[in-house]
Write a protein that holds these residues in place. Structure first.
Motif, mmCIF file in Angstrom:
data_model
loop_
_atom_site.group_PDB
_atom_site.id
_atom_site.type_symbol
_atom_site.label_atom_id
_atom_site.label_comp_id
_atom_site.label_asym_id
_atom_site.label_seq_id
_atom_site.Cartn_x
_atom_site.Cartn_y
_atom_site.Cartn_z
ATOM 1 N N HIS A 122 -1.704 6.173 -10.816
ATOM 2 C CA HIS A 122 -0.563 5.526 -10.066
ATOM 3 C C HIS A 122 0.009 6.857 -9.910
ATOM 4 C CE1 HIS A 122 -0.508 1.706 -10.370
ATOM 5 N NE2 HIS A 122 -0.028 2.189 -11.594
ATOM 6 N N THR B 79 -5.892 4.355 -6.059
ATOM 7 C CA THR B 79 -4.539 3.881 -4.572
ATOM 8 C C THR B 79 -4.550 4.397 -2.963
ATOM 9 O OG1 THR B 79 -4.076 5.953 -6.460
ATOM 10 C CG2 THR B 79 -3.379 6.140 -4.042
ATOM 11 N N LEU C 229 -3.446 1.357 -0.239
ATOM 12 C CA LEU C 229 -3.452 1.741 0.840
ATOM 13 C C LEU C 229 -3.018 1.364 2.731
ATOM 14 C CD1 LEU C 229 -3.163 5.799 0.152
ATOM 15 C CD2 LEU C 229 -0.888 4.355 0.332
ATOM 16 N N GLU D 181 -0.638 10.429 2.701
ATOM 17 C CA GLU D 181 0.189 9.246 2.182
ATOM 18 C C GLU D 181 0.547 8.564 1.134
ATOM 19 O OE1 GLU D 181 -0.832 4.914 4.724
ATOM 20 O OE2 GLU D 181 -2.088 6.565 5.933
ATOM 21 N N LYS E 18 3.505 11.047 0.434
ATOM 22 C CA LYS E 18 4.722 10.845 0.605
ATOM 23 C C LYS E 18 5.227 9.351 -0.091
ATOM 24 C CE LYS E 18 4.060 12.089 5.345
ATOM 25 N NZ LYS E 18 3.335 11.039 6.892
ATOM 26 N N ASN E 19 4.821 8.330 -0.080
ATOM 27 C CA ASN E 19 5.095 7.662 -0.848
ATOM 28 C C ASN E 19 5.140 8.366 -2.492
ATOM 29 O OD1 ASN E 19 4.612 5.890 0.813
ATOM 30 N ND2 ASN E 19 1.848 5.217 -0.643
ATOM 31 N N ARG F 108 8.851 9.353 -2.303
ATOM 32 C CA ARG F 108 9.941 8.415 -1.889
ATOM 33 C C ARG F 108 9.889 7.629 -3.264
ATOM 34 N NH1 ARG F 108 7.481 7.557 3.478
ATOM 35 N NH2 ARG F 108 5.670 6.292 2.266
ATOM 36 N N ARG F 109 9.599 7.559 -4.016
ATOM 37 C CA ARG F 109 9.726 6.815 -4.806
ATOM 38 C C ARG F 109 10.414 7.560 -5.809
ATOM 39 N NH1 ARG F 109 3.717 6.792 -8.251
ATOM 40 N NH2 ARG F 109 3.527 5.784 -6.290
#
Length: 425
Positions: free
Chosen positions: A132, A178, A182, A393, A396-397, A400-401
């Motif tokens: 991940h 991944t 997405l 993307e 960015k994930n 935020r994780r």
């Protein structure tokens, strides 16, 4: 070779023949930005060491610390910190460079290989060893990595030892999980809400697994007393031994979960009038939906909804090979979702040729007009842009994780309404 590069729509323009990069960003600009990024990462590692986070056995001599930073420090940081990538993304200068838009990237004109900073490439390579944390397309496979995360420099190797393969290049690496997750998430968002024809998106398992998921979901709908026709759209790899991605549309009646009302197979290759995976797909259809003896097989209902977008690999240099079926099939499924929403009668009763025309009309990244594909060079550049933005993307994930994640049970989720249908994996 200098060709025009397709920019994001909000900045669309043709650059023409640039002496440096198809994006207009020069090699000198990229080199300066990369040096600044490497300096920021080194300072971050230096601060990490000075705060006593590393083993007490680390030499105290400044020269040894600097040598450690040049070699094993980043690998050590990733080894000892579960949140290593998140910590790096919390640093403004580091995050700004990693998340830079494609207009601030220098690409080699021939192979569309981005000029990445040394520590940037190390970050991508080291992170890819953890589940991940992959940044799609930006890391080299483990066989192409040195111990400290550097990508093996083939220019320093004897020519007879260099063997090109698709893993060497940003523009030819396969879509990893991944990237596929997405893309799948976007498709599920597109499918909700519907008005007349319920639309389900399936992006789990291989193609046969997805077909079984469709059948199981239809059986669940039957148990609930649902009598409405449902449209299932699949975007998956064909099989463990075939990494090509395909798309499919199945129209299902809950009263007959073992008999699809309509099946359309959408491939991206059509070199001789028949998609390469056509007969295998027919076999899997009949395996998942067997019919009683004396009845016509489900595969007799199969219709060809494919497009001839993807280039074949024979005789094409490795760096120019087309490994972009994930983006083609994503675009096809997204377009079919739109057709199912705006013209459900076409999905129910329309000829497949008309459905394909409506689908391609909703694929402006690949088609100038319905059924009229863009120039292959522009298609290639579109996919380079999509590859870079997919990595953005993913980053960015990660940013935020939360640091601590609770593992979720594995299941197949067909998100069609606010209450998802959950099936055992």
């Amino acid at each position: 070779m200098n060709v025009a590069f397709r920019m994001p729509l909000e900045q669309a323009r043709l650059i023409g023949s640039q002496p440096t990069s198809p994006t207009g960003y020069t090699k000198e600009e990229a080199a300066q930005a990369n040096l600044a990024f490497d300096a920021s990462v080194k300072q971050f590692l230096r601060d990490w060491i000075e705060h006593g986070t590393v083993s007490a056995h680390l030499p105290d001599l400044e020269s040894d610390v600097e040598a450690f930073i040049e070699q094993g420090a980043l690998r050590c940081f990733f080894k000892h910190r579960d949140d290593a990538f998140q910590q790096l993304l919390d640093q403004e200068r580091i995050a700004r460079h990693l998340l830079r838009p494609i207009t601030e990237v220098y690409f080699e004109p021939d192979a569309y290989e981005p000029l990445l900073a040394r520590y940037e490439r190390r970050i991508y390579n080291l992170a890819a060893h953890r589940q991940h944390l992959e940044v799609p397309f930006r890391y080299s496979p483990p066989s192409r990595q040195e111990a400290d995360g550097d990508t093996i420099d083939y220019s320093a190797m004897p020519a007879e030892q260099v063997r090109e393969d698709i893993g060497m290049y940003f523009g030819t690496r396969r879509s990893d999980e991944t990237a596929l997750n997405l893309l799948g998430g976007k498709l599920r968002q597109e499918a909700w809400p519907y008005v007349h024809l319920p639309v389900h998106v399936v992006t789990e398992g291989y193609m046969e697994d997805s077909l079984r998921a469709v059948k199981t979901a239809t059986e669940h709908l039957q148990e609930k007393g649902d009598a409405q026709l449902h449209c299932f759209l699949i975007q998956r790899r064909h099989a463990a031994d075939d990494r090509h991605l395909g798309a499919a549309l199945l129209l299902m009646n809950p009263k007959q979960p073992n008999l699809p009302q309509r099946v359309i197979f959408c491939d991206t290759l059509n070199p001789s009038g028949i998609p390469p995976w056509w007969h295998k797909f027919k076999h899997k259809l009949d395996t998942v939906f067997p019919q009683p003896e004396g009845h016509a097989p489900v595969s007799d209902r199969l219709e060809d909804g494919g497009v001839n977008l993807q280039r074949l690999h024979d005789g094409v240099p490795v760096r120019h090979q087309d490994i972009d079926c994930a983006f083609y099939t994503f675009s096809m499924v997204r377009a079919l979702v739109g057709v199912a929403k705006s013209a459900p009668h076409m999905i129910l009763h329309g000829p497949v040729e008309k459905i394909v025309s409506l689908m391609t009309a909703r694929m402006p990244e690949y088609f100038v007009l319905p059924d009229r594909p863009r120039d292959p060079a522009l298609v290639r550049e579109e996919n380079v842009w999509l590859r870079w933005n997919t990595g953005q993307e993913a980053l960015k994930n990660m940013k935020r994780r939360p640091t601590i994640e609770v593992p979720m049970p594995q299941m197949v989720v067909l998100e069609t309404t606010q209450q998802a249908i959950e099936l055992p994996a």
